[in-house]
Design an enzyme around this catalytic site. Structure first.
Site, short mmCIF file in Angstrom:
data_model
loop_
_atom_site.label_atom_id
_atom_site.label_comp_id
_atom_site.label_asym_id
_atom_site.label_seq_id
_atom_site.Cartn_x
_atom_site.Cartn_y
_atom_site.Cartn_z
NE ARG A 250 -2.98 -16.55 -8.93
CZ ARG A 250 -2.42 -16.28 -7.77
NH1 ARG A 250 -1.25 -15.64 -7.73
NH2 ARG A 250 -3.01 -16.63 -6.64
CD GLU A 279 4.12 -19.97 -11.68
OE1 GLU A 279 4.20 -19.97 -10.43
OE2 GLU A 279 3.41 -19.19 -12.32
CG HIS A 298 4.88 -18.06 -7.67
ND1 HIS A 298 3.83 -18.61 -8.34
CD2 HIS A 298 4.33 -17.14 -6.83
CE1 HIS A 298 2.70 -18.08 -7.93
NE2 HIS A 298 2.97 -17.18 -7.00
#
Length: 340
Positions: A250, A279, A298
């Protein structure tokens, strides 16, 4: 519970089609009544509202709207939410947990692709692959093959967090010959030792010690109030010159502004699959401009063909629910304080 329960998909349509190919849908049809043509992205839509009124099982995934009090009130027969993805925190809020609804997550199925990705990054980082590729594009073919900056032999990797992914990464690293350190305040030395199969071993250390000793530091802790900016300016300063920071967990675990300063100074390299506070990062962000930093969008979790692993895990838990068996991926409210 016996018989065929009424079920409903709640996720993006592309997720439903990828996570639940034909063979899995056949398995679902054997235990639940489900309209494969209805994939809900808005619980306020009339057709979704009608289906929700009779649903006993909700199959959720990426893109599922929040299950707030209004939605839950509209689903009086709901008995289980089976999530074909990892974290349930995005769609299950405070209104959910007091209602006695069973919950399952496919986080275990999502863990292996993340662990595999992490190991790949660590091995490539040891060869300075990413910075060398940039230099090659700029006309520099290869630095000296004898430079001590390169290679994975004799290196130490520090794993921060014995999460389900961290626990998978530990033996992967040992098999590649790394010395492995682990920082996790929830474990005793005996519990940490039990995580590594013989003949390998892991050393449980304090986080500051891990940062000082690791050639690579890889993050696998959950995002919680107490872990926000776990790696702040002081702790980033403890990392040894030339070490590599890998984050596939994270973004909030790292103070981004401090990281930019340390990477810009050339002290450490970084590979980031997640970022904070933005993000996706906006174009032109300083992290994109640093030659010793790689930022990916990601990618570590299940993608493409891997997404069916999440669907298979979810279908297995639907089958278990119908059979009256405990859910393999069961999530409880008190789990939220230690999971991502």
């Amino acid at each position: 519970m016996a018989g065929r329960a009424a079920a409903l998909f709640a996720m993006r349509p592309d997720v439903a089609s990828t996570a639940f190919p034909a063979a899995l849908r056949t398995r679902l049809d054997a235990v639940v009544e489900i309209d494969h043509g209805l994939v809900v992205t808005d619980f306020g839509e009339p057709r979704a509202r009608r289906a929700l009124a009779g649903a006993e099982v909700l199959l959720t995934g990426w893109g599922c709207p929040p299950l707030d009090a209004e939605v839950l009130d509209a689903a009086p027969h709901l008995r289980a939410v089976v999530h074909a993805a990892g974290s349930v925190k995005h769609h299950l809020g405070p209104d959910f947990w007091s209602r006695g609804i069973l919950t399952s997550s496919a986080a275990d199925a999502n863990a292996y692709p993340v662990a595999q990705f992490t190991l790949s990054v660590i091995l490539l980082a040891g060869k300075r692959t990413f910075s060398m590729a940039r230099q090659y594009a700029e006309g520099v073919y290869k630095a000296s093959a004898t430079s001590p900056r390169f290679g994975n032999v004799g290196r130490t990797v520090g794993v921060v967090g014995a999460s389900r992914i961290g626990r998978l990464v530990l033996p992967m690293l040992a098999r590649e010959g790394f010395e492995v350190l682990l920082a996790d305040p929830t474990l005793s030395p005996a519990e940490a030792a039990a995580l590594m199969p013989a003949p390998w071993s892991v050393e449980l250390v304090e986080l500051d010690d891990l940062l000082r000793r690791g050639d690579v530091v890889t993050l696998h802790a959950p995002s919680l109030p107490e872990t926000r900016h776990l790696l702040d300016d002081r702790r980033l300063g403890l990392m040894r010159e030339g070490s590599v920071l890998v984050n596939t967990a994270r973004g909030a675990l790292i103070d981004t502004e401090a990281l930019v300063r340390h990477c810009a100074a050339g002290r450490i390299d970084a590979f980031l699959d997640v970022t904070d506070p933005d993000e996706p990062l906006p174009p032109g962000h300083p992290l994109f401009l640093l030659p010793n930093v790689v930022v990916t969008p990601h990618l570590a979790g299940a993608m493409g063909s891997e997404v069916a692993l999440l669907g298979a895990y979810a279908v297995a838990d639907v089958e278990r629910f119908v059979a009256g068996l405990p859910l393999l991926g069961a999530v409880r409210e008190d789990d939220l304080a230690r999971i991502a």
